[in-house]
Design an enzyme around this catalytic site. Structure first.
Site, short mmCIF file in Angstrom:
data_model
loop_
_atom_site.label_atom_id
_atom_site.label_comp_id
_atom_site.label_asym_id
_atom_site.label_seq_id
_atom_site.Cartn_x
_atom_site.Cartn_y
_atom_site.Cartn_z
N HIS A 109 -5.69 -1.17 4.81
CA HIS A 109 -5.33 0.25 4.76
C HIS A 109 -6.52 1.03 5.33
O HIS A 109 -7.47 1.35 4.64
CB HIS A 109 -5.05 0.65 3.30
CG HIS A 109 -4.58 2.06 3.13
ND1 HIS A 109 -3.56 2.37 2.27
CD2 HIS A 109 -4.98 3.23 3.66
CE1 HIS A 109 -3.36 3.68 2.28
NE2 HIS A 109 -4.22 4.22 3.12
N CYS A 118 -3.76 7.51 7.71
CA CYS A 118 -4.24 6.13 7.64
C CYS A 118 -3.26 5.20 8.36
O CYS A 118 -2.08 5.52 8.49
CB CYS A 118 -4.38 5.68 6.20
SG CYS A 118 -5.63 6.56 5.25
N THR A 157 0.85 -1.18 0.00
CA THR A 157 0.00 0.00 0.00
C THR A 157 0.88 1.23 0.00
O THR A 157 2.00 1.22 0.53
CB THR A 157 -1.00 0.00 1.18
OG1 THR A 157 -2.01 0.97 0.92
CG2 THR A 157 -0.33 0.27 2.50
#
Length: 162
Positions: A46, A29, A23
């Site tokens: 994520h 996040c 990711t």
């Protein structure tokens, strides 16, 4: 050799040797990483926000988006690879949760995400063995299925392992 690429709110897993689960650009996040040494499966979510109650429709459409729905969804996916559905035996790692856009530290989304994820993990009797949380820089995360390694990168910094 393939890559499982995860966007915001996505989750995925692989146990195919040579695969990477990756990711990009985690800011506030948080990436939840599960590694199963027994089945050699890796999984990641994520997570963008702490609590699905703000948007139940989005949570049902994309459970990886919220901390409280990402953990059970990732555990369910990992169970399809032979991992314990309750997370027993999984190694947990966390990274992200930075403060990159909120210069006044008003919303503290990164901190709130990390705390909500830890709370969701605790409900399963799980906790992280290592974490790289906070700061003011984004992180890209790559997990190698073959090596079981988690490598982090950020612009202007040398890569490091978690």
């Amino acid at each position: 050799m393939g890559q499982v690429i995860l966007g915001v709110g996505d989750y995925g897993a692989s146990n195919t040797p040579g695969d990477d689960v990756k990711t990009f650009a985690l800011g506030s996040c948080v990436s939840v990483i599960f590694l199963d040494p027994k089945t050699r499966t890796v999984g990641m979510a994520h997570v963008a926000l702490p609590d699905s109650s703000i948007n139940k429709a989005k949570a049902s459409e994309k459970p990886g988006y919220f901390a409280d729905t990402a953990i059970p969804a990732l555990l369910e996916l990992m169970s399809k690879f032979g991992c314990d559905k309750r997370g027993r035996g999984l190694v947990v790692k966390l990274c992200g949760g930075a403060n990159v856009m909120d210069t006044n530290d008003t919303f503290q989304i990164g901190k709130r995400n990390a705390l909500a994820i830890k709370k969701a993990l605790w409900a399963y009797g799980m906790g992280a063995v290592s974490e790289d949380l906070g700061g003011n820089f984004s992180r890209t995360v790559t997990i190698s299925v073959s090596a079981g390694q988690v490598v982090l990168s950020s612009p202007g910094k040398p890569n490091w392992q978690l």
